[in-house]
Each structure stands twice: as structure tokens, then as C-alpha cells.
Design a protein around this motif. Structure first.
Motif, PDB file in Angstrom:
ATOM      1  N   THR A  97       2.854  -2.932  -4.336  1.00 21.06           N
ATOM      2  CA  THR A  97       1.726  -3.088  -3.419  1.00 21.06           C
ATOM      3  C   THR A  97       1.071  -1.724  -3.206  1.00 21.06           C
ATOM      4  O   THR A  97       1.712  -0.684  -3.405  1.00 21.06           O
ATOM      5  CB  THR A  97       2.173  -3.670  -2.062  1.00 21.06           C
ATOM      6  OG1 THR A  97       1.033  -3.951  -1.250  1.00 21.06           O
ATOM      7  CG2 THR A  97       3.066  -2.704  -1.302  1.00 21.06           C
ATOM      8  N   GLY A  98      -0.188  -1.742  -2.786  1.00 23.20           N
ATOM      9  CA  GLY A  98      -0.861  -0.479  -2.490  1.00 23.20           C
ATOM     10  C   GLY A  98      -2.340  -0.534  -2.800  1.00 23.20           C
ATOM     11  O   GLY A  98      -2.827  -1.466  -3.437  1.00 23.20           O
ATOM     12  N   HIS A  99      -3.052   0.476  -2.323  1.00 21.72           N
ATOM     13  CA  HIS A  99      -4.489   0.618  -2.592  1.00 21.72           C
ATOM     14  C   HIS A  99      -4.656   1.746  -3.604  1.00 21.72           C
ATOM     15  O   HIS A  99      -4.742   2.919  -3.239  1.00 21.72           O
ATOM     16  CB  HIS A  99      -5.246   0.891  -1.295  1.00 21.72           C
ATOM     17  CG  HIS A  99      -5.383  -0.326  -0.437  1.00 21.72           C
ATOM     18  ND1 HIS A  99      -4.381  -0.742   0.413  1.00 21.72           N
ATOM     19  CD2 HIS A  99      -6.397  -1.228  -0.318  1.00 21.72           C
ATOM     20  CE1 HIS A  99      -4.768  -1.846   1.044  1.00 21.72           C
ATOM     21  NE2 HIS A  99      -5.982  -2.160   0.620  1.00 21.72           N
ATOM     22  N   THR A 100      -4.698   1.365  -4.854  1.00 17.47           N
ATOM     23  CA  THR A 100      -4.618   2.330  -5.949  1.00 17.47           C
ATOM     24  C   THR A 100      -5.930   3.083  -6.156  1.00 17.47           C
ATOM     25  O   THR A 100      -5.947   4.314  -6.229  1.00 17.47           O
ATOM     26  CB  THR A 100      -4.218   1.607  -7.245  1.00 17.47           C
ATOM     27  OG1 THR A 100      -3.073   0.786  -7.006  1.00 17.47           O
ATOM     28  CG2 THR A 100      -3.909   2.604  -8.351  1.00 17.47           C
ATOM     29  N   GLY A 101      -7.041   2.359  -6.269  1.00 12.33           N
ATOM     30  CA  GLY A 101      -8.308   2.998  -6.630  1.00 12.33           C
ATOM     31  C   GLY A 101      -8.761   4.061  -5.662  1.00 12.33           C
ATOM     32  O   GLY A 101      -9.130   5.170  -6.054  1.00 12.33           O
ATOM     33  N   THR A 133      10.832   0.518   6.630  1.00 10.02           N
ATOM     34  CA  THR A 133      10.381   1.869   6.286  1.00 10.02           C
ATOM     35  C   THR A 133       9.405   2.423   7.320  1.00 10.02           C
ATOM     36  O   THR A 133       8.721   1.668   8.022  1.00 10.02           O
ATOM     37  CB  THR A 133       9.699   1.878   4.909  1.00 10.02           C
ATOM     38  OG1 THR A 133       9.364   3.236   4.542  1.00 10.02           O
ATOM     39  CG2 THR A 133       8.418   1.055   4.928  1.00 10.02           C
ATOM     40  N   ARG A 134       9.338   3.757   7.373  1.00 12.65           N
ATOM     41  CA  ARG A 134       8.273   4.407   8.138  1.00 12.65           C
ATOM     42  C   ARG A 134       6.987   4.483   7.318  1.00 12.65           C
ATOM     43  O   ARG A 134       5.898   4.623   7.874  1.00 12.65           O
ATOM     44  CB  ARG A 134       8.679   5.839   8.523  1.00 12.65           C
ATOM     45  CG  ARG A 134       9.884   5.961   9.411  1.00 12.65           C
ATOM     46  CD  ARG A 134      10.081   7.396   9.866  1.00 12.65           C
ATOM     47  NE  ARG A 134      10.342   8.331   8.770  1.00 12.65           N
ATOM     48  CZ  ARG A 134      10.460   9.661   8.908  1.00 12.65           C
ATOM     49  NH1 ARG A 134      10.298  10.192  10.121  1.00 12.65           N
ATOM     50  NH2 ARG A 134      10.696  10.436   7.877  1.00 12.65           N
ATOM     51  N   LEU A 135       7.135   4.425   6.012  1.00 11.53           N
ATOM     52  CA  LEU A 135       5.995   4.633   5.112  1.00 11.53           C
ATOM     53  C   LEU A 135       5.335   3.290   4.810  1.00 11.53           C
ATOM     54  O   LEU A 135       5.509   2.703   3.743  1.00 11.53           O
ATOM     55  CB  LEU A 135       6.446   5.323   3.820  1.00 11.53           C
ATOM     56  CG  LEU A 135       7.218   6.634   4.000  1.00 11.53           C
ATOM     57  CD1 LEU A 135       7.512   7.261   2.655  1.00 11.53           C
ATOM     58  CD2 LEU A 135       6.458   7.609   4.895  1.00 11.53           C
ATOM     59  N   ILE A 136       4.584   2.809   5.780  1.00 13.66           N
ATOM     60  CA  ILE A 136       3.898   1.540   5.641  1.00 13.66           C
ATOM     61  C   ILE A 136       2.570   1.750   4.919  1.00 13.66           C
ATOM     62  O   ILE A 136       2.246   2.848   4.475  1.00 13.66           O
ATOM     63  CB  ILE A 136       3.714   0.879   7.019  1.00 13.66           C
ATOM     64  CG1 ILE A 136       2.940   1.808   7.974  1.00 13.66           C
ATOM     65  CG2 ILE A 136       5.068   0.526   7.619  1.00 13.66           C
ATOM     66  CD1 ILE A 136       2.641   1.190   9.339  1.00 13.66           C
ATOM     67  N   GLY A 137       1.779   0.690   4.825  1.00  9.31           N
ATOM     68  CA  GLY A 137       0.549   0.752   4.046  1.00  9.31           C
ATOM     69  C   GLY A 137      -0.630   1.412   4.725  1.00  9.31           C
ATOM     70  O   GLY A 137      -1.737   1.420   4.178  1.00  9.31           O
ATOM     71  N   HIS A 138      -0.417   1.961   5.920  1.00  7.25           N
ATOM     72  CA  HIS A 138      -1.435   2.733   6.637  1.00  7.25           C
ATOM     73  C   HIS A 138      -0.735   3.897   7.343  1.00  7.25           C
ATOM     74  O   HIS A 138       0.480   3.832   7.576  1.00  7.25           O
ATOM     75  CB  HIS A 138      -2.157   1.865   7.681  1.00  7.25           C
ATOM     76  CG  HIS A 138      -3.041   0.814   7.080  1.00  7.25           C
ATOM     77  ND1 HIS A 138      -2.545  -0.388   6.627  1.00  7.25           N
ATOM     78  CD2 HIS A 138      -4.378   0.781   6.849  1.00  7.25           C
ATOM     79  CE1 HIS A 138      -3.541  -1.112   6.140  1.00  7.25           C
ATOM     80  NE2 HIS A 138      -4.672  -0.425   6.258  1.00  7.25           N
ATOM     81  N   PRO A 139      -1.457   4.956   7.693  1.00 10.42           N
ATOM     82  CA  PRO A 139      -0.821   6.085   8.385  1.00 10.42           C
ATOM     83  C   PRO A 139      -0.098   5.649   9.653  1.00 10.42           C
ATOM     84  O   PRO A 139      -0.623   4.863  10.444  1.00 10.42           O
ATOM     85  CB  PRO A 139      -2.006   7.008   8.693  1.00 10.42           C
ATOM     86  CG  PRO A 139      -2.983   6.720   7.606  1.00 10.42           C
ATOM     87  CD  PRO A 139      -2.868   5.237   7.367  1.00 10.42           C
TER      88      PRO A 139
END
Length: 281
Positions: free
Chosen positions: A26-30, A96-102
Motif C-alpha cells: 500500500t502507499g502513494h507512490t507517484g 505501527t507508528r508509521l501509518i499512511g499519513h504523518p
């Protein structure tokens, strides 16, 4: 770091974020690929920060208003030592702390962001606080270009100029694509530079994937006393991966095994070009 080292670092960060997104599925690659050069210039050269003291009062502040493109930021913070690099392997996994937004539970993150249109208003408040408290820190706010359709961006822009916040730098990642297509098809933005200038900002338009241009612009701030600066960073969505560049589908596309291998090979070749003769990746 000198500019050649910064360019090499940006390539390495792109490799790291692609591996992280591939592993998490998952992620926002571009958008993360398009903003990597901007963040590299800021974090490794321009901003006054100390990873061992993430709450140091005189640190420069960075707000990722386009919070969905957090992958490059996670990789940079880990590389600088704000948290262990091994933690990148937990990106977007349960607990996780490292979610998909800050997420401001992570050292180095000032504010939770991701609801577009809020970051600049937060940044105005921080910059105004610095002025009133007699602090020397600067505030850098990275926005998406699709985000410019949010009315709250323009309310904050008006306030930044009104309070003469020359310690405030807005950056637009102008890659001209958003989740549903071209920004000009979804909600036309042009003439965007003229709009920011009309709101009282000093506007600088540069190639946002050019480290030399980025460093030169950021280090010149403030060019005009009493005016906030807007850096229009003209970028390429998917920058660094030939088959992802300017392809809307890569907004949140996760590379498969073959795509990851091909992308890493391209980036490794780019890294080799930046190394002194005789050294290879």
C-alpha cells in the motif's frame, strides 16, 4: 552535503520508499516520488534540525500538508536517525507508528496531517508564534497542487501575507496530476503563480526535481522582507521511474515484483552516474 551528494541521496530515498511500499502492499507512490527532491534539499541541507533533539525550540518546522505522500518523509526521517531504519518494515502494518499519513507520535513530525487544506493554516500559526516569541526558526509547508482547490488554503494564504510572515515558506508540488486525473481537468488552477502573488506572497517558480534550483531557492529565503515565500516546484509525478512518470494510475499504485525490480535497476543506474569515476553501485 554538496549538491551531487544530495542528488545521490534523493535516488537512494526513492529506492527505499519503493521497497517500503512494495513490502506493505500500500502507499502513494507517484506523489512521494515527485516530492523526494524537495524533501531531500530541505532535510539534508536547508533546515536547521537536530534528530537527537526533535523538540528543540529553535528547530525549523516542516509540515507535510499533502500528508498522503508520506513515504518519502518516513524514509528520510529514518535515514537521519529520528527513529530506527528497521521500523520502515512496519509501514502500514497493524500497530505501527508509521501509518499512511504523518503521525506526531513519531519524532520529527510536528502535526498529524492528511486532511487536505489544513497544513498551511497550521504553518501560519507556527510562523506567527515564532515572530511573537522572538524566535528565529522558519516554517516550511509542502502542499499538493490538487490541494489548491481547498478554500482553507487561500484563507491561510491571506493571513500569511497580512502578518508579514517572511519566516514562512509554502511549497506547491506542482506535478499536475491528482487521484482522479489532471488538475486542470478536475478543477482548473491556472494562473496559479499569479493567484499566489495576488494574495501578497513572493512567488518563485522552479524545477522541483532539480536539486540545484531547490537549494538555491530555499537558501535565498526570505528574498523580500515582510513577505512569505511560495515556491512553485514544478515536478514530475513518479519522478525517477520511467514507466511511472506522468501516469495517473501511479498515484497510489503499488509496484509488483517485476516493476520493483525494473524500477530499482533504473535508480541504481542513476546512482552510478552520480558517483566518481571508478565507483559503481
Amino acid at each position: 552535503m554538496n549538491n551531487t551528494e544530495l542528488k545521490a541521496k534523493a535516488v537512494q530515498i526513492r529506492m527505499d520508499l519503493l521497497k517500503m511500499i512494495h513490502g506493505a502492499k500500500t502507499g502513494h507512490t507517484g506523489g512521494s516520488l515527485s516530492n523526494t527532491d524537495i524533501l531531500t534539499a530541505l532535510y539534508y541541507r536547508v533546515m536547521n534540525i537536530d534528530p537527537s533533539r526533535p523538540k528543540w525550540e529553535d528547530r525549523d518546522r516542516f509540515i507535510a500538508s499533502k500528508g498522503h505522500s508520506v513515504e518519502s518523509l518516513w524514509c528520510i526521517l529514518a535515514d537521519l536517525g529520528f527513529f530506527p531504519k528497521e521500523e520502515l518494515q512496519t509501514f502500514s502494518r497493524f500497530g505501527t507508528r508509521l501509518i499512511g499519513h504523518p503521525n506526531n507520535k513519531v519524532p520529527g513530525i510536528e502535526m498529524n496531517t492528511g486532511a487536505l487544506g489544513h497544513g498551511l493554516a497550521i504553518s501560519v500559526g507556527m510562523a506567527l508564534a515564532a515572530k511573537r516569541d522572538g524566535r528565529s526558526y522558519r516554517v516550511f509547508c509542502l502542499m499538493g497542487d490538487g490541494e489548491q482547490a481547498e478554500g482553507s488554503v487561500w484563507e491561510a494564504a491571506m493571513a500569511g501575507a497580512h502578518y508579514k510572515l517572511d519566516n514562512l515558506v509554502g511549497i506547491v508540488d506542482r506535478n499536475r496530476l491528482q487521484i482522479s486525473g489532471s488538475t486542470e481537468d478536475v478543477m482548473g488552477l491556472e494562473p496559479l503563480e499569479e493567484k499566489w502573488a495576488a494574495f501578497g506572497w513572493h512567488v518563485v517558480s522552479i524545477n522541483g526535481n532539480d536539486i540545484d534550483a531547490l537549494v538555491g531557492s530555499f537558501e535565498a529565503v526570505p528574498e523580500i522582507s515582510g513577505k512569505p515565500t511560495l515556491v512553485m516546484a514544478n515536478t514530475v509525478k513518479g519522478r525517477g521511474v520511467s514507466f511511472a512518470e506522468n501516469v495517473p494510475h501511479w498515484h497510489h499504485h503499488v509496484p509488483n515484483d517485476a516493476e520493483l525490480e525494473k524500477a530499482l535497476a533504473e535508480l541504481a543506474a542513476a546512482l552510478d552516474q552520480l558517483k566518481p569515476e571508478g565507483q559503481v553501485h
